[in-house]
Design an enzyme around this catalytic site. Sequence first.
Site, PDB file in Angstrom:
ATOM      1  N   CYS A   5       5.237  21.186  17.992  1.00  0.00           N
ATOM      2  CA  CYS A   5       6.002  22.504  18.679  1.00  0.00           C
ATOM      3  C   CYS A   5       5.444  23.707  18.760  1.00  0.00           C
ATOM      4  CB  CYS A   5       6.159  22.856  16.872  1.00  0.00           C
ATOM      5  SG  CYS A   5       6.280  21.315  16.224  1.00  0.00           S
ATOM      6  N   ASN A 106       3.128  24.880  13.399  1.00  0.00           N
ATOM      7  CA  ASN A 106       3.131  23.444  13.799  1.00  0.00           C
ATOM      8  C   ASN A 106       1.511  22.787  13.703  1.00  0.00           C
ATOM      9  OD1 ASN A 106       1.046  24.319  17.242  1.00  0.00           O
ATOM     10  ND2 ASN A 106       2.385  22.664  16.662  1.00  0.00           N
ATOM     11  N   TYR A 248      -2.704  18.033  28.629  1.00  0.00           N
ATOM     12  CA  TYR A 248      -1.487  17.942  28.716  1.00  0.00           C
ATOM     13  C   TYR A 248      -0.263  18.761  28.715  1.00  0.00           C
ATOM     14  CZ  TYR A 248       3.157  15.758  27.853  1.00  0.00           C
ATOM     15  OH  TYR A 248       4.607  15.328  28.500  1.00  0.00           O
TER      16      TYR A 248
END
Length: 462
Positions: A5, A106, A248
């Site tokens: 998130c 998150n 990533y």
Amino acid sequence: MKEYCGVFGIYNSPNAAYFTYLGLYALQHRGQESAGIAVTDGKRITYHRDFGLVSSVFSSEHLDRLTGHTAIGHNRYSTSGASDSPDNIQPIVVSYKHGQMAIAHNGNLVNALELREKLEEEGSIFRGTSDSEVIVHLIVKSRKKRFLEKLMDALSQLKGAYSLLVMTNKKLIAIRDPWGFRPLCMGELNGSPVFASETCAFDLIGAKYVRDVEPGEVVMIEKGEMKSFRIPGSESARRSQCIFEFVYFARPDSQIFGRSVYQVRKEFGRRLARENPVEADIVIPVPDSGVVPALGYSQESGIPFELGLIRNHYVGRTFIKPQQKMRDIGVKVKLNPVPGLLKGKRVVVIDDSIVRGTTSRKIVRMLREAGAKEVHMRISSPPTKWPCYFGIDTPTREQLIASSNTVDEICSYIEADSLGYLSLEGMIEAAKGSKCEFCTACFDGDYPIEVPDSIVEQAKKE
């Protein structure tokens, strides 16, 4: 794998909801499942949230109704809790004895099941299934008197990853777990404090990056005054910043953990070229996450960089599609080779990781069908062998191809002429850090926090 998130918050701004909308737009890559904004005018909290991308969830009418000077927002991809339940969309907003509270989270708690069972035995009723709701109940049920004391009481019981934004009718609080798993940055916009998962959100709204919220730090803003506190016991926690953010997740134009994502990612490619050289005609990336390391590989090796795979940017990131069937379709729709460029060439393909291996095999076959003479796969991270329980829903260990196969066996499976990974040591050095600074559990199984068996079994069921 699934992504997690993004969170954004701003204090005391006349355009709080709109800036939060823009911040979430910049953080869209961190979660494409749902989005929400909660805003306070000092007396009450109003909110809007729904499934979908930020651009589809919010209209100008929605933003006009979100009146107030302080706001928090959240982009979600489910790492805990059912993805199709509206009760799991954040920010979570509740009313309790002392007013209202909104929370955006998150990360993932490894003791969420244990805490939830305890709370339910004490009479708590949960609407959703996310571990974020556990945090809300812990705050509300604390017997401490002042809100900060209640919050600290709750935080002291949490184990795992959490970068949190908590908003009451009059306060905005930013919190980062003692281990520092997830990034959380602090900035300033025309005198208004701003918080975001990544600095790219600051760039979009013209905010200035100030610093990171430190691991174990609680930054509270009330009545225009900012104060910093420490989570009880946080000093003894081992710093464990997620190194996969550099591989990533984070946007290359962001700065996280005090480092430029672009520069770190490019250095990954340079190290990869030194560790895994090969004679070839061109270097091509798997867009978009492979572009920057491919530039580094090309510059270090002297092999020309080319865009041999063209991405359809109207397709979401296949990496975070929730179902394997959708992921398979997404690979074909998302990427298309350039036949005239590839025909008769020895090609080095740079990608960020190999998870199950199915996507890599499809890419290799695609390149061969386009005329590539040789296909050499190079990965800008070590083999992914272990699941993550701190905010990334990787498959179970049995589904991770590197957990039970050698590099040669993986190479054979994906049908490449050769395969090379960046070493763990090379990755840490490229990030200009040390092993004790990062969480590398997905590569080496060295979990900084003990993961309960119940969490492991739940992950297998999901």
